[in-house]
Design a protein around this motif. Sequence first.
Motif, PDB file in Angstrom:
ATOM      1  N   ILE A  38       0.837  -1.201   0.000  1.00  0.00           N
ATOM      2  CA  ILE A  38       0.000   0.000   0.000  1.00  0.00           C
ATOM      3  C   ILE A  38       0.870   1.249   0.000  1.00  0.00           C
ATOM      4  O   ILE A  38       0.570   2.239  -0.677  1.00  0.00           O
ATOM      5  CB  ILE A  38      -0.954   0.002   1.213  1.00  0.00           C
ATOM      6  N   ALA A  39       1.980   1.216   0.754  1.00  0.00           N
ATOM      7  CA  ALA A  39       2.885   2.368   0.807  1.00  0.00           C
ATOM      8  C   ALA A  39       3.494   2.635  -0.568  1.00  0.00           C
ATOM      9  O   ALA A  39       3.529   3.784  -1.039  1.00  0.00           O
ATOM     10  CB  ALA A  39       3.977   2.127   1.841  1.00  0.00           C
ATOM     11  N   MET A  40       3.970   1.602  -1.238  1.00  0.00           N
ATOM     12  CA  MET A  40       4.566   1.773  -2.568  1.00  0.00           C
ATOM     13  C   MET A  40       3.526   2.253  -3.578  1.00  0.00           C
ATOM     14  O   MET A  40       3.813   3.129  -4.400  1.00  0.00           O
ATOM     15  CB  MET A  40       5.203   0.458  -3.030  1.00  0.00           C
ATOM     16  N   SER A  41       2.336   1.709  -3.495  1.00  0.00           N
ATOM     17  CA  SER A  41       1.271   2.119  -4.408  1.00  0.00           C
ATOM     18  C   SER A  41       0.846   3.553  -4.140  1.00  0.00           C
ATOM     19  O   SER A  41       0.480   4.289  -5.074  1.00  0.00           O
ATOM     20  CB  SER A  41       0.074   1.173  -4.274  1.00  0.00           C
ATOM     21  N   SER A  42       0.876   3.965  -2.869  1.00  0.00           N
ATOM     22  CA  SER A  42       0.538   5.349  -2.524  1.00  0.00           C
ATOM     23  C   SER A  42       1.537   6.318  -3.138  1.00  0.00           C
ATOM     24  O   SER A  42       1.163   7.379  -3.653  1.00  0.00           O
ATOM     25  CB  SER A  42       0.505   5.523  -1.000  1.00  0.00           C
TER      26      SER A  42
END
Length: 214
Positions: A38-42
Amino acid sequence: MEAGVKLGMRSIPIATACTIYHKFFCETNLDAYDPYLIAMSSIYLAGKVEEQHLRTRYIINVSNRYFNPSGESLELDSHFWELRDSIVQCELLMLRVLRFQVSFQHPHKYLLHYLVSLKNWLNRHSWQRTPVAITAWALLRDSYHGGLCLRFQAQHIAVAVLYLTLQVYGVKVPAEVEAAKPWWQVFSDDLTKPIIDNIVSELIQIYTMDTEIP
């Protein structure tokens, strides 16, 4: 946030990435999704929203070094391409969960304006001997470690970090006692002292949590 800095992202795209991350987990179950994905996608999505596009390869490599500092760099193998596809698919999932509402009003422009006004109010000696601006920007940056950006107005957060900065250094705003209303209410008419106290309390709690993490 640290991965965004290492990727050379500007302040606003980093703030947007953090806001997307926090907002996504407010809408979903934390245990249902991999927080690192989720962090990378954010970061990937925020780069598009704020027009600072980042290649997924760079995001993966920098994030991998940050999350696994003792690990080796990822090879361009099947695992890498699977991770890349996961980021792209996760971006679509996040857009649907957030109902495509991924543009946010951040406190940065307000803080800049307030700092300029405050500099004009204070005498030059008080301004030069205390790092008011540096500290206020640092507090604003660190506020994105928590969900302050989702619970309070951007103007209120900007005033609150400035209020805390002045409290830390014991800087007094000239003629505040004689003024018809507090200096912070000049910046935002609907702001109240309890709101400032709540923001400051949550910000301090973020630092407390950081010191408790082993």
